[in-house]
Design a protein around this motif. Structure first.
Motif, PDB file in Angstrom:
ATOM      1  N   LEU A  95      -5.770   3.519   2.871  1.00  0.00           N
ATOM      2  CA  LEU A  95      -6.645   4.622   2.447  1.00  0.00           C
ATOM      3  C   LEU A  95      -5.889   5.689   1.657  1.00  0.00           C
ATOM      4  CD1 LEU A  95      -8.880   5.185   5.605  1.00  0.00           C
ATOM      5  CD2 LEU A  95      -9.562   4.201   3.413  1.00  0.00           C
ATOM      6  N   ARG A  96      -4.611   5.845   1.879  1.00  0.00           N
ATOM      7  CA  ARG A  96      -3.854   6.901   1.188  1.00  0.00           C
ATOM      8  C   ARG A  96      -3.899   6.766  -0.332  1.00  0.00           C
ATOM      9  NH1 ARG A  96       1.394   7.182   5.236  1.00  0.00           N
ATOM     10  NH2 ARG A  96       0.427   8.510   6.828  1.00  0.00           N
ATOM     11  N   GLU A 133      -7.341   7.687  -1.759  1.00  0.00           N
ATOM     12  CA  GLU A 133      -7.642   9.113  -1.828  1.00  0.00           C
ATOM     13  C   GLU A 133      -7.242   9.704  -3.178  1.00  0.00           C
ATOM     14  OE1 GLU A 133      -5.713  10.905   1.458  1.00  0.00           O
ATOM     15  OE2 GLU A 133      -7.099  10.096   2.966  1.00  0.00           O
ATOM     16  N   ASN A 188       0.877   4.293  -2.809  1.00  0.00           N
ATOM     17  CA  ASN A 188       0.809   5.702  -2.450  1.00  0.00           C
ATOM     18  C   ASN A 188       2.001   6.477  -3.001  1.00  0.00           C
ATOM     19  OD1 ASN A 188      -0.175   8.041  -0.791  1.00  0.00           O
ATOM     20  ND2 ASN A 188       1.759   7.669   0.260  1.00  0.00           N
ATOM     21  N   SER A 238       0.830  -1.207   0.000  1.00  0.00           N
ATOM     22  CA  SER A 238       0.000   0.000   0.000  1.00  0.00           C
ATOM     23  C   SER A 238       0.863   1.254   0.000  1.00  0.00           C
ATOM     24  CB  SER A 238      -0.932   0.004   1.212  1.00  0.00           C
ATOM     25  OG  SER A 238      -1.806  -1.104   1.196  1.00  0.00           O
ATOM     26  N   ASP A 239       1.954   1.233   0.731  1.00  0.00           N
ATOM     27  CA  ASP A 239       2.876   2.362   0.706  1.00  0.00           C
ATOM     28  C   ASP A 239       3.472   2.548  -0.685  1.00  0.00           C
ATOM     29  OD1 ASP A 239       2.396   2.890   3.332  1.00  0.00           O
ATOM     30  OD2 ASP A 239       4.250   1.996   4.086  1.00  0.00           O
ATOM     31  N   ARG A 283      -4.650   0.724  13.063  1.00  0.00           N
ATOM     32  CA  ARG A 283      -4.836   2.116  12.644  1.00  0.00           C
ATOM     33  C   ARG A 283      -3.814   2.506  11.580  1.00  0.00           C
ATOM     34  NH1 ARG A 283      -5.401   6.530  17.284  1.00  0.00           N
ATOM     35  NH2 ARG A 283      -7.188   5.154  17.648  1.00  0.00           N
ATOM     36  N   VAL A 284      -2.560   2.093  11.760  1.00  0.00           N
ATOM     37  CA  VAL A 284      -1.520   2.388  10.771  1.00  0.00           C
ATOM     38  C   VAL A 284      -1.808   1.649   9.475  1.00  0.00           C
ATOM     39  CG1 VAL A 284       0.956   2.292  10.319  1.00  0.00           C
ATOM     40  CG2 VAL A 284       0.137   2.731  12.630  1.00  0.00           C
ATOM     41  N   ILE A 325      -4.793   0.660   8.256  1.00  0.00           N
ATOM     42  CA  ILE A 325      -5.930   1.271   7.548  1.00  0.00           C
ATOM     43  C   ILE A 325      -5.502   2.574   6.877  1.00  0.00           C
ATOM     44  CG2 ILE A 325      -8.181   2.339   7.880  1.00  0.00           C
ATOM     45  CD1 ILE A 325      -8.743   0.283  10.040  1.00  0.00           C
ATOM     46  N   THR A 326      -4.687   3.359   7.560  1.00  0.00           N
ATOM     47  CA  THR A 326      -4.215   4.617   6.981  1.00  0.00           C
ATOM     48  C   THR A 326      -3.386   4.376   5.724  1.00  0.00           C
ATOM     49  OG1 THR A 326      -4.182   5.621   9.176  1.00  0.00           O
ATOM     50  CG2 THR A 326      -2.925   6.719   7.452  1.00  0.00           C
ATOM     51  N   SER A 327      -2.530   3.362   5.752  1.00  0.00           N
ATOM     52  CA  SER A 327      -1.683   3.075   4.589  1.00  0.00           C
ATOM     53  C   SER A 327      -2.503   2.610   3.393  1.00  0.00           C
ATOM     54  CB  SER A 327      -0.645   2.012   4.957  1.00  0.00           C
ATOM     55  OG  SER A 327      -1.268   0.769   5.251  1.00  0.00           O
TER      56      SER A 327
END
Length: 266
Positions: free
Chosen positions: A260-261, A264, A203, A199-200, A253-254, A256-258
């Motif tokens: 979602l980026r 976006e 992004n 995911s990173d 939490r980390v 999910i954030t990775s």
């Protein structure tokens, strides 16, 4: 005599002091035979040597990845050689659709072995930090493959665009496949660590911008990559990953954030 005698006196005093210190240590510590002490010290020396070798291999791998990223960013020929390795032997193919029906062994190795973080809880904090740094260097290599080199930017856009398109399609198809494979791993710790690294990468590919020193007034690379990712149905792939996330995971939490980026940007 005036020089030797004071030196001998200081030496005797030093020896007496060391003997008293050793006697105090012997009184505090239990007695251990010579064989037991040498056997206990030997694994420590071996572990230290092994740690040094691992440390050297880690820094050397990061150095090689930095050099590889610089070469791939600077020269289009290096991108072709990298993606066709080990099939390429002598000459560089000139067909613009050479990547349309092929799979890259080197690219798959990066996406399955270097970019994923791997398990988080199985290693120490230092081990996790090294894995994340190694993943970051591997991500820079993949990003360099997607970005046009300075030499290609100086050429006419119509002549360089088909080559860049075929390279990006191959990379994004392989990336989409790697995300799906990572989501099917049985171990939750390994699965989420791999998804986080991939995911990173998504992004970084979407958010990377070339410096304004380029001859092109506007860099359309992120927009072109986003269009290909939409064609390859990355939104559905990443959304499916979100639905399978276990909210009891320690780093949820980390994670999910990775994920979602990149969504976006899409």
């Amino acid at each position: 005599p005036t020089i030797v005698e004071p030196f001998d006196k200081r030496l005797d005093e030093k020896e007496d002091k060391e003997e008293k210190q050793e006697a105090g240590m012997d009184a505090e510590m239990p007695s251990v035979d010579n064989e037991g002490s040498s056997a206990a010290q030997q694994p420590q020396h071996e572990a230290t040597g092994e740690d040094n070798e691992i440390e050297e291999a880690y820094f050397y791998a990061c150095f090689l990845l930095k050099c590889l990223a610089e070469l791939l960013f600077s020269y289009d020929q290096c991108k072709v050689v990298f993606l066709l390795y080990p099939k390429l032997h002598s000459r560089i193919p000139t067909n613009k659709d050479v990547f349309a029906r092929s799979k890259s062994t080197a690219l798959n190795f990066f996406l399955t072995e270097l970019v994923p973080f791997g398990p988080f809880t199985a290693e120490s904090r230092e081990g996790v930090r090294k894995r994340m740094q190694l993943s970051s260097e591997a991500i820079n290599v993949i990003v360099a493959l997607c970005v046009e080199s300075p030499s290609a930017a100086k050429k006419d856009a119509q002549s360089s665009q088909p080559d860049a398109m075929s390279i990006r399609k191959l990379i994004l198809e392989s990336l989409n496949r790697a995300v799906k494979d990572a989501a099917s791993v049985e171990s939750v710790d390994v699965r989420f660590g791999n998804i986080m690294g991939l995911s990173d990468l998504c992004n970084k590919i979407l958010s990377f911008r070339v410096d304004s020193g380029s001859s092109r007034p506007v860099d359309d690379t992120p927009m072109h990559i986003a269009k290909i990712m939409l064609e390859k149905n990355f939104v559905a792939t990443l959304t499916h990953v979100l639905t399978d996330i276990d909210f009891n995971y320690p780093n949820v939490r980390v994670l999910i954030t990775s994920v979602l980026r990149p969504l976006e940007y899409l």
